[in-house]
Design an enzyme around this catalytic site. Structure first.
Site, PDB file in Angstrom:
ATOM      1  CE1 TYR A   1      57.946  82.781  23.054  1.00  0.00           C
ATOM      2  CE2 TYR A   1      57.092  81.574  21.164  1.00  0.00           C
ATOM      3  CZ  TYR A   1      57.604  82.732  21.703  1.00  0.00           C
ATOM      4  OH  TYR A   1      57.783  83.849  20.936  1.00  0.00           O
TER       5      TYR A   1
ATOM      6  CD  GLN B   1      63.979  87.531  22.068  1.00  0.00           C
ATOM      7  OE1 GLN B   1      64.502  86.799  21.234  1.00  0.00           O
ATOM      8  NE2 GLN B   1      63.268  88.614  21.754  1.00  0.00           N
TER       9      GLN B   1
ATOM     10  CG  ASN C   1      59.871  82.534  14.912  1.00  0.00           C
ATOM     11  OD1 ASN C   1      60.683  81.954  15.631  1.00  0.00           O
ATOM     12  ND2 ASN C   1      59.779  83.856  14.899  1.00  0.00           N
TER      13      ASN C   1
ATOM     14  CB  THR D   1      50.394  75.438  10.982  1.00  0.00           C
ATOM     15  OG1 THR D   1      49.355  74.493  11.268  1.00  0.00           O
ATOM     16  CG2 THR D   1      49.888  76.434   9.955  1.00  0.00           C
TER      17      THR D   1
ATOM     18  CD  GLN E   1      45.297  74.886  10.083  1.00  0.00           C
ATOM     19  OE1 GLN E   1      46.385  74.836  10.653  1.00  0.00           O
ATOM     20  NE2 GLN E   1      44.193  75.279  10.707  1.00  0.00           N
TER      21      GLN E   1
ATOM     22  CG  HIS F   1      48.013  79.281  11.420  1.00  0.00           C
ATOM     23  ND1 HIS F   1      47.943  79.697  12.722  1.00  0.00           N
ATOM     24  CD2 HIS F   1      47.065  78.313  11.285  1.00  0.00           C
ATOM     25  CE1 HIS F   1      47.004  79.022  13.354  1.00  0.00           C
ATOM     26  NE2 HIS F   1      46.456  78.179  12.514  1.00  0.00           N
TER      27      HIS F   1
ATOM     28  CD  GLU G   1      50.518  71.527  13.027  1.00  0.00           C
ATOM     29  OE1 GLU G   1      50.528  72.125  14.126  1.00  0.00           O
ATOM     30  OE2 GLU G   1      50.625  72.124  11.943  1.00  0.00           O
ATOM     31  CG  HIS G   2      46.368  70.302  11.869  1.00  0.00           C
ATOM     32  ND1 HIS G   2      47.302  71.292  11.550  1.00  0.00           N
ATOM     33  CD2 HIS G   2      46.025  70.506  13.162  1.00  0.00           C
ATOM     34  CE1 HIS G   2      47.490  72.058  12.604  1.00  0.00           C
ATOM     35  NE2 HIS G   2      46.735  71.606  13.598  1.00  0.00           N
TER      36      HIS G   2
ATOM     37  CG  ASP H   1      43.450  75.167  14.926  1.00  0.00           C
ATOM     38  OD1 ASP H   1      44.319  74.309  15.126  1.00  0.00           O
ATOM     39  OD2 ASP H   1      43.323  75.764  13.843  1.00  0.00           O
TER      40      ASP H   1
ATOM     41  CD  GLU I   1      77.403  43.279  29.967  1.00  0.00           C
ATOM     42  OE1 GLU I   1      77.566  44.152  30.846  1.00  0.00           O
ATOM     43  OE2 GLU I   1      76.344  43.129  29.332  1.00  0.00           O
TER      44      GLU I   1
ATOM     45  CG  HIS J   1      78.953  45.682  37.183  1.00  0.00           C
ATOM     46  ND1 HIS J   1      80.056  46.433  36.930  1.00  0.00           N
ATOM     47  CD2 HIS J   1      77.881  46.412  36.752  1.00  0.00           C
ATOM     48  CE1 HIS J   1      79.690  47.583  36.364  1.00  0.00           C
ATOM     49  NE2 HIS J   1      78.374  47.593  36.256  1.00  0.00           N
TER      50      HIS J   1
END
Length: 440
Positions: free
Chosen positions: A129, A193, A225, A248, A270, A273, A339-340, A373, A427, A432
């Site tokens: 994506y 979607q 998002n 971000t 940043q 964004h 994240e960064h 980036d 067990e 088994h």
């Protein structure tokens, strides 16, 4: 504009520290309730739902859901030469780093005649994506596609939102990046979607190209998002996902040696964004804090996306955090799990080695987040919202499965047969043990 949080002289537990630190207010659970009917519509109605949802949510009803091959090729032909050169260099660097990431298979001879092997197997098909809301991200095409290719994935599909200014197709530079990487299956579908289409598959028809079918994928990756994050949460288990990537964030750990304008520029970079983007400075220098505040105000007022930047910097997710010393600063950034994370201090390399929680670490004054980036060679799809405490950034590993292969001969099994039976009986699973005894 940007608030201050003074932690000097305070001893906080990890729980208290995490609660005190700034963080974007993202309610994925609430978004999930809005996303559920979108997923159901796409699953049940296919192309008709995709077109209707695009018209409703993106303001454009795409004529082509699957992007025609000619449009992909044409986007590359018309791509600005400087942008093409930049993308090609990015591909080279990202491929070099990710080619080194693939783990090696191994074999262990546990005992004579007893062997266990581990193979790394790529998933069969992935959905990548690429966002296209407030900004468009051809660089994200590179960051998603290259590690999947280096993992050996044979079938790749890219989904990106339709754009009103490109005849309902994804952004032309996004399409050009797909062409550079040899990606032929691209869909003009965005948001939740798109996640539904990738997870469940969809069928339909095109005005010129007849019937088409988007087969479901095994793994979905890529940022988006809160609605994309919610959709990924809901389809997890149907498919694998990389992470629920949120807004971000950048954290900068700096002392009095840092250049205030460099720090301010990185915080603003940043913030552009998204209005929910987080920019955090952690410092033991009151002087640097004041200088950065002034520089941030100047840069935020003069940048192209001033309104967006100022909203992000003034939000509860952004702050300047004052600490007693760099030891406390390290504790703060580890608790935050950015994240960064930039390290702009004396002995920055040594301090970076002590950080345990960050999506990616940028060391010294000449390693800004903007480098990562685009062209550092590292990946920019990274864990957000504190997920760096347990998650990694996107990489070759995101598209691989570890498969163990067990091969024992009769004598090797006979050697441990009684012990297997003992454990099976302990067990209360006697069948088994009987499955082993049956062989002798």
């Amino acid at each position: 504009m940007i608030s201050r949080l003074d932690l000097r002289g305070r001893t906080l537990s990890t729980r208290e520290l995490v609660a005190a630190l700034p963080r974007a207010e993202v309610d994925v659970s609430a978004a999930a309730h809005l996303v559920e009917p979108i997923l159901a519509a796409v699953r049940n109605e296919g192309a008709a739902a995709l077109r209707a949802l695009s018209e409703q949510l993106d303001g454009v009803r795409p004529r082509h859901l699957r992007v025609p091959a000619g449009a992909i090729a044409g986007a590359l032909e018309s791509l600005d030469a400087a942008v093409r050169a930049a993308l090609e260099e990015t591909i080279v660097r990202v491929r070099a780093v990710h080619a080194a990431q693939r783990p090696a298979d191994f074999t262990v001879d546990v005992a004579p005649g007893a062997r266990v092997r581990q193979r790394w197997v790529p998933v069969g098909r992935v959905g990548l994506y690429v966002p296209g809301g407030l900004a468009v991200y051809p660089s994200s095409v590179v960051m998603n596609v290259v590690p999947a290719q280096e993992a050996g994935v044979r079938s790749l599909v890219v989904a990106s939102p339709p754009q009103r200014d490109n005849d309902g197709l994804p952004n032309a530079t996004v399409l050009a990046a797909c062409a550079l990487l040899g990606v032929e299956e691209v869909y003009a579908v965005g948001g939740a979607q798109a996640v539904a289409m990738l997870a469940y598959g969809a069928a339909g028809s095109e005005p010129q190209d007849g019937e088409w079918l988007c087969e479901p994928v095994d793994v979905i990756t890529g940022p988006g998002n809160v609605y994309v994050a919610a959709a990924k949460r809901l389809v997890r288990g149907v498919v694998g996902i990389d992470a629920e990537a949120g807004p971000t964030e950048i954290a900068v750990l700096a002392d009095g040696t840092a250049d205030a304008d460099h720090v301010a520029a990185d915080l603003v970079s940043q913030a552009e964004h998204d209005p929910m983007a987080a920019s955090v400075l952690v410092t033991d220098s009151v002087e640097l804090a004041g200088a950065v505040e002034a520089k941030v105000a100047d840069r935020a007022a003069s940048t192209r996306h001033a309104a967006r930047v100022q909203t992000a910097l003034a939000g509860p997710q952004s702050a300047i955090v004052l600490v007693d010393d760099l030891e406390q600063g390290l504790a703060v950034v580890d608790a935050y799990g950015a994240e960064h994370l930039e390290i702009q201090t004396r002995d920055a390399s040594a301090i970076a080695e002590r950080v345990r929680s960050a999506g990616a670490i940028f060391v010294g004054p000449y390693s800004p987040v903007s480098l990562g980036d685009y062209m550092a060679g590292s990946n920019h799809v990274l864990p957000t919202g504190g997920c760096a405490h347990f998650a990694s950034g996107l990489g070759v590993h995101s598209f691989l499965k570890a498969v163990q292969v067990v091969e024992y001969d009769d004598s090797a099994l006979a050697e441990v047969a009684d012990r297997i039976v003992a454990l099976a009986d302990a067990e209360d699973l006697p069948a088994h043990g009987e499955a082993v005894r049956a062989r002798f």
